[in-house]
Design an enzyme around this catalytic site. Sequence first.
Site, PDB file in Angstrom:
ATOM      1  N   HIS A   1       0.639  -1.324   0.077  1.00  0.00           N
ATOM      2  CA  HIS A   1      -0.265  -0.293  -0.110  1.00  0.00           C
ATOM      3  C   HIS A   1       0.455   1.179   0.171  1.00  0.00           C
ATOM      4  O   HIS A   1       2.097   0.976  -0.233  1.00  0.00           O
ATOM      5  CB  HIS A   1      -0.933   0.001   1.454  1.00  0.00           C
ATOM      6  CG  HIS A   1       0.062  -0.098   2.677  1.00  0.00           C
ATOM      7  ND1 HIS A   1       0.502  -0.957   3.258  1.00  0.00           N
ATOM      8  CD2 HIS A   1      -0.130   0.957   3.146  1.00  0.00           C
ATOM      9  CE1 HIS A   1       0.729  -0.722   3.683  1.00  0.00           C
ATOM     10  NE2 HIS A   1       0.497   0.730   4.356  1.00  0.00           N
TER      11      HIS A   1
ATOM     12  N   HIS B   1       1.601   3.934   1.963  1.00  0.00           N
ATOM     13  CA  HIS B   1       1.507   4.508   3.809  1.00  0.00           C
ATOM     14  C   HIS B   1       2.938   4.903   3.363  1.00  0.00           C
ATOM     15  O   HIS B   1       3.687   4.130   2.803  1.00  0.00           O
ATOM     16  CB  HIS B   1       1.404   4.180   4.291  1.00  0.00           C
ATOM     17  CG  HIS B   1      -0.163   4.238   5.180  1.00  0.00           C
ATOM     18  ND1 HIS B   1      -0.651   3.663   5.548  1.00  0.00           N
ATOM     19  CD2 HIS B   1      -1.432   5.709   4.921  1.00  0.00           C
ATOM     20  CE1 HIS B   1      -1.879   4.300   5.728  1.00  0.00           C
ATOM     21  NE2 HIS B   1      -2.259   5.303   5.542  1.00  0.00           N
TER      22      HIS B   1
ATOM     23  N   ASP C   1       5.807   4.483   5.670  1.00  0.00           N
ATOM     24  CA  ASP C   1       6.329   3.556   5.713  1.00  0.00           C
ATOM     25  C   ASP C   1       6.855   3.118   5.103  1.00  0.00           C
ATOM     26  O   ASP C   1       7.555   1.618   5.323  1.00  0.00           O
ATOM     27  CB  ASP C   1       6.618   3.199   6.929  1.00  0.00           C
ATOM     28  CG  ASP C   1       4.866   2.652   7.178  1.00  0.00           C
ATOM     29  OD1 ASP C   1       4.137   3.449   6.496  1.00  0.00           O
ATOM     30  OD2 ASP C   1       5.401   2.061   8.122  1.00  0.00           O
ATOM     31  N   HIS C   2       6.058   2.577   3.656  1.00  0.00           N
ATOM     32  CA  HIS C   2       5.956   1.414   3.028  1.00  0.00           C
ATOM     33  C   HIS C   2       6.779   1.351   1.425  1.00  0.00           C
ATOM     34  O   HIS C   2       7.096   0.886   0.961  1.00  0.00           O
ATOM     35  CB  HIS C   2       4.902   0.659   3.163  1.00  0.00           C
ATOM     36  CG  HIS C   2       4.256  -0.142   3.775  1.00  0.00           C
ATOM     37  ND1 HIS C   2       4.409  -1.159   4.266  1.00  0.00           N
ATOM     38  CD2 HIS C   2       3.951   0.290   5.403  1.00  0.00           C
ATOM     39  CE1 HIS C   2       4.238  -1.397   5.176  1.00  0.00           C
ATOM     40  NE2 HIS C   2       3.503  -0.888   5.876  1.00  0.00           N
TER      41      HIS C   2
ATOM     42  N   HIS D   1      -7.503  -2.496   5.641  1.00  0.00           N
ATOM     43  CA  HIS D   1      -6.659  -1.458   6.455  1.00  0.00           C
ATOM     44  C   HIS D   1      -7.033   0.025   6.304  1.00  0.00           C
ATOM     45  O   HIS D   1      -8.697   0.117   5.245  1.00  0.00           O
ATOM     46  CB  HIS D   1      -5.466  -1.102   5.800  1.00  0.00           C
ATOM     47  CG  HIS D   1      -3.798  -0.301   6.360  1.00  0.00           C
ATOM     48  ND1 HIS D   1      -4.163   0.032   8.195  1.00  0.00           N
ATOM     49  CD2 HIS D   1      -3.348   0.540   6.300  1.00  0.00           C
ATOM     50  CE1 HIS D   1      -3.115   0.993   8.374  1.00  0.00           C
ATOM     51  NE2 HIS D   1      -2.643   1.003   6.979  1.00  0.00           N
TER      52      HIS D   1
ATOM     53  N   ASP E   1      -0.109  -3.952   5.633  1.00  0.00           N
ATOM     54  CA  ASP E   1      -0.861  -3.448   6.479  1.00  0.00           C
ATOM     55  C   ASP E   1      -2.615  -4.193   7.024  1.00  0.00           C
ATOM     56  O   ASP E   1      -3.304  -3.254   6.169  1.00  0.00           O
ATOM     57  CB  ASP E   1      -0.534  -2.181   7.058  1.00  0.00           C
ATOM     58  CG  ASP E   1       0.823  -1.544   7.830  1.00  0.00           C
ATOM     59  OD1 ASP E   1       1.519  -2.035   7.595  1.00  0.00           O
ATOM     60  OD2 ASP E   1       1.029   0.136   7.770  1.00  0.00           O
TER      61      ASP E   1
ATOM     62  N   HIS F   1       6.818  -5.660  11.757  1.00  0.00           N
ATOM     63  CA  HIS F   1       5.524  -3.943  12.087  1.00  0.00           C
ATOM     64  C   HIS F   1       5.660  -4.112  13.066  1.00  0.00           C
ATOM     65  O   HIS F   1       4.282  -3.841  13.331  1.00  0.00           O
ATOM     66  CB  HIS F   1       4.611  -4.651  11.168  1.00  0.00           C
ATOM     67  CG  HIS F   1       4.019  -3.305  10.588  1.00  0.00           C
ATOM     68  ND1 HIS F   1       3.315  -2.368  11.001  1.00  0.00           N
ATOM     69  CD2 HIS F   1       4.515  -2.412   9.368  1.00  0.00           C
ATOM     70  CE1 HIS F   1       2.951  -1.367  10.078  1.00  0.00           C
ATOM     71  NE2 HIS F   1       3.876  -1.473   9.249  1.00  0.00           N
TER      72      HIS F   1
END
Length: 318
Positions: free
Chosen positions: A62, A64, A66-67, A139, A210, A268
């Site tokens: 996805h 976000h 931090d990915h 998510h 996530d 995670h």
Amino acid sequence: MQITFLGTSSGVPTRSRNVSAIALRLPQRAEVWLFDCGEGTQHQFLRSDLRVSQIRRIFVTHVHGDHIFGLMGLLASCGLAGNPEQIDIYGPPELDQYLKACKRYSQTHFSYPVKFHPVSPGLVFEDEEFTVTCSLLKHRVPAFGYRVAEKDRPGHFKAELAKELGIPSGPLYGKLKRGESVILPDGRTIDGKTLCGETEIGRKIAYCTDTVFCENAIDLARDADVLIHEATFAHQDAEMAFQRLHSTSTMAAQTALLAQVKTLIMTHFSPRYAPGNPVQLQDLLAEARAIFPNTELASDFWTYEVPRRIEQAEAIAR
């Protein structure tokens, strides 16, 4: 199949854990498949035994930060290193716009082919050895879990028996090794399955992050050799997990139990469980193992070798 964890923290990096990135190394084809690419992932490659030049596919769950914040830096470095091979990127459709914007505003030009594949639930990739499928998880933004499945292989070919049967070596052996039937020059029909040992069942890896606990994660992980599942929160913080649509250690364990996987690896983790805090990661491990005993905690740079199923059967027999 070797899984190396390059980032195991959620949201932000810590002194000992970077944000999300997992490398699947396929030594038989000298390839690395990357799953997510948080900020600093290329630095993690430099500190590992992995080679950036072997990256062939990148699967993103996805959009976000931090990915994905490490993605453009990694791709640009591959270009500066003269990477001659194409890199295929798979992820939510929105990821394509992010990559195009990064290229435009940073004036980055790749010296090698980069191809983006927008994903939707179902088959994502297939070749003669592997399939990759994905499903929507639960998510705050569209997030996909991935399942990598190695195709079954014919068992060990009994070459000595083939010689005793008078089968001439050459192209016929290749067909017999694949379990096909062949007609010999003397008119005999030989079923290749009779000359091969027990079929070797392909290994399966599921990657779910996530997400809060959901049925799609269970379906994606069904009978997997390894389930890599987020465990952002401890069980005592379940209310926070539901609010933020993340999983607790017990949710990850329940998913593994219901999917009947062989090994659960949790990743995670929220930085709130760092050493010195009242609840630490060993507490999350204890919570998960109470439900699913064969659970491990991922750490940065840990490599897990996925055993072949025939090796597992032999180990049990011993």
